[in-house]
Scaffold this motif. Sequence first.
Motif, short mmCIF file in Angstrom:
data_model
loop_
_atom_site.label_atom_id
_atom_site.label_comp_id
_atom_site.label_asym_id
_atom_site.label_seq_id
_atom_site.Cartn_x
_atom_site.Cartn_y
_atom_site.Cartn_z
N UNK A 23 0.82 -1.21 0.00
CA UNK A 23 0.00 0.00 0.00
C UNK A 23 0.85 1.27 0.00
N UNK A 24 0.33 2.33 -0.64
CA UNK A 24 1.11 3.56 -0.83
C UNK A 24 1.54 4.19 0.49
N UNK A 25 0.68 4.13 1.52
CA UNK A 25 1.01 4.79 2.79
C UNK A 25 2.10 4.05 3.54
N UNK A 26 2.36 2.77 3.18
CA UNK A 26 3.35 1.98 3.91
C UNK A 26 4.75 2.14 3.32
N UNK A 29 7.64 4.05 5.01
CA UNK A 29 7.87 3.73 6.41
C UNK A 29 8.17 2.26 6.67
N UNK A 30 8.07 1.38 5.69
CA UNK A 30 8.17 -0.04 6.01
C UNK A 30 9.55 -0.42 6.55
N UNK A 36 12.32 -0.69 13.83
CA UNK A 36 11.76 -0.50 15.17
C UNK A 36 11.35 -1.83 15.77
N UNK A 37 10.74 -2.68 14.96
CA UNK A 37 10.29 -3.99 15.43
C UNK A 37 11.48 -4.84 15.89
N UNK A 38 12.56 -4.85 15.11
CA UNK A 38 13.72 -5.65 15.49
C UNK A 38 14.33 -5.13 16.79
#
Length: 53
Positions: A23-26, A29-30, A36-38
């Motif tokens: 998706x365009x909004x992701x 930032x992906x 951040x998750x790691x």
Amino acid sequence: MDLKTLNRIDKLRRLKSRGPKTPKWLKPYHLLFVAFLTVFIFGAIIKILEQNH
């Protein structure tokens, strides 16, 4: 087969080869989200290891 069907098949093949569309909004930032998750997961592991000792 007429030209219309050939074009439709070609379009489907191209869509399939491209894979799942993000998706365009992701998109911008992906990478940030994964980083951040790691960091969060590593922090949790360190906390658990500290509690065990």
